[in-house]
Design an enzyme around this catalytic site. Structure first.
Site, PDB file in Angstrom:
ATOM      1  N   HIS A 103      38.867  51.670  36.161  1.00  0.00           N
ATOM      2  CA  HIS A 103      39.537  50.915  37.218  1.00  0.00           C
ATOM      3  C   HIS A 103      40.636  51.801  37.793  1.00  0.00           C
ATOM      4  CE1 HIS A 103      37.701  47.055  35.886  1.00  0.00           C
ATOM      5  NE2 HIS A 103      37.741  47.650  34.700  1.00  0.00           N
ATOM      6  N   ASP A 157      36.630  51.972  29.995  1.00  0.00           N
ATOM      7  CA  ASP A 157      37.191  50.762  30.610  1.00  0.00           C
ATOM      8  C   ASP A 157      38.675  50.973  30.900  1.00  0.00           C
ATOM      9  OD1 ASP A 157      37.475  48.269  31.715  1.00  0.00           O
ATOM     10  OD2 ASP A 157      37.300  47.154  29.833  1.00  0.00           O
ATOM     11  N   ASP A 215      32.260  43.420  37.329  1.00  0.00           N
ATOM     12  CA  ASP A 215      33.102  43.665  36.155  1.00  0.00           C
ATOM     13  C   ASP A 215      34.457  42.973  36.254  1.00  0.00           C
ATOM     14  OD1 ASP A 215      33.512  45.051  33.580  1.00  0.00           O
ATOM     15  OD2 ASP A 215      35.202  45.868  34.677  1.00  0.00           O
TER      16      ASP A 215
END
Length: 425
Positions: free
Chosen positions: A63, A306, A153
């Protein structure tokens, strides 16, 4: 000018290359790998004695918070963190503001990443408009704009019929679905694993079934539609078995494990420290053991981070109020080497498979291979250096992680992107 990497231990799973050799780069391509390459006077020399020379790491799950949440991270700082961690390609998730559910946002991310030029950034497209789960986004338009995959997600598409339609679309297009498996109704306000620790801390827990139910559904839909399915941030022992069973049936399913899920369990959670709050949560020691065994056995094919940056102000809130998430780009290689390679679960070659070659294959991109005539995306990793992790050493905007002061072995000392050194210790 050419770049000559001397005396490195080259590990290239795509060809099985495993030995101490020299590697010559001209332009953006690997030209030659052999025992001894005599340098030309104008060559740039990089001495890799004692180090592993890996194909550049590929992270299927990050991210960068850009656009819209750039106080946490942006494409520049995220790319710096990626290069610092040895990643030459990262796949960014669509839960930005605005959501990456259209070609305009996709193009913005790709163009900005090229301007920065520190890592290849591949922006994933959202499955539904605004990630609201009600109407499919224009997936075909985003495919034309260059998305490598679709994902929701941060949540699951709870409407199974809508999700199946999306799977049918990408099955025809040949790109995978990256699945966040979470039954939102079962979460019921949970913040950490449902078990002894949640009871001790007096907070609501998130059971394994929250993940398992959606993982099972998604595998069934992949079988029905022929879509390629990749399960993100797997955290439970049951998910490992679901992936194992799916593979045995010939279903195109793969799974990733994040370093925090194979290095920490719920027992490690420190009361009052929300850096231990991530989604899915830290599970039991039994789950951790099964995840590591799944990686060892090749059932779980990928290690991803992640990478989810948040500000210090957000993370000082208590467990019930702080956001889920942990940064990982700058710690992943060292944690993987320390826990899995030195721990006897993986060889260095298998580490390269999990962190580069397999992610490239799952995406269907021509990376993860440093044999001659391939793009020179390369990570040089020193397996001898032992040190402590400190957030103050990070180059990303955020340092929300529970590893402060943890001793690890192994450090990225150089990252090469398209034949150019973009990070060097």
């Amino acid at each position: 000018m050419s770049l000559l990497i001397k005396n490195g231990h080259i590990l290239n799973p795509a060809t099985g290359t495993d030995g101490i050799m020299d590697l010559l780069v001209e332009g953006d391509k690997v030209i030659k790998i052999q025992q001894e390459i005599t340098p030309e006077p104008e060559d740039q020399i990089l001495d890799a004695t004692g180090c592993f020379v890996f194909p550049g790491f590929i992270d299927l799950h990050v991210h960068f918070r850009d656009p819209g949440l750039t106080h946490k991270e942006d494409i520049m700082t995220g790319s710096r963190a990626a290069a610092h961690g040895g990643f030459t390609t990262v796949v960014t998730m669509p839960n930005t503001k605005p959501v990456a559910d259209n070609a305009e946002v996709i193009r913005y991310v790709h163009e900005r990443a090229k301007e920065v030029g520190l890592t290849h950034v591949l922006q994933v497209g959202a499955i539904t408009k605004g990630m609201q789960g009600k109407e499919l986004a224009d997936i075909e338009e985003m495919i034309a704009a260059g998305i490598p995959a679709i994902s929701e997600d941060g949540k699951s598409v709870m409407d199974s019929n809508l999700y199946r339609k999306a799977m049918e679309l990408v099955a025809k297009a040949g790109i995978p679905v990256l699945a966040h498996c979470e039954d939102i109704n079962l979460v019921d306000g949970g913040v950490i694993n449902r078990g002894a620790k949640s009871k001790a801390l007096g907070v609501k827990g998130i059971s394994n079934a929250v993940e398992n139910i959606i993982a099972a559904r998604d595998i069934m839909l992949a079988e029905e539609t022929g879509a390629r399915l990749h399960l993100c941030h797997c955290s439970t022992k049951e998910t490992v078995e679901l992936v194992r069973d799916g593979k045995a049936k010939g279903i195109a399913v793969s799974g990733e494990v994040c370093p925090h899920h194979f290095t920490l369990s719920e027992d490690d959670i420190v009361e009052g420290d929300s850096n231990y709050k991530m989604n899915p949560p830290l599970r039991t020691k039994e789950d951790v053991d099964r995840l590591k065994e799944g990686l060892r056995d090749g059932i779980m094919e990928v290690i991803s981070t992640d990478h989810a940056p948040h500000t210090k102000e957000e993370k000082v809130a208590d467990l019930s109020k702080a956001p889920f998430g942990i940064v990982g780009l700058e710690t992943s290689a060292a944690l993987t080497y320390t826990e899995l390679v030195l721990g006897g679960y993986l060889t260095p070659m298998q580490m390269a498979e999990k962190m580069s070659t397999n992610p490239a294959r799952i995406l269907g991109i021509p990376k993860g291979d440093i044999s001659p005539d391939h793009v020179a995306d390369i990570t040089i990793f020193d397996p001898r250096e032992t040190y402590e992790i400190h957030g103050a050493d990070f180059v990303g905007k955020s340092s929300n992680m529970p590893y402060e002061g943890r001793q690890v072995t192994g450090r990225v000392i150089a990252t090469i992107l398209d034949g150019k050194i973009v990070y060097e210790k």
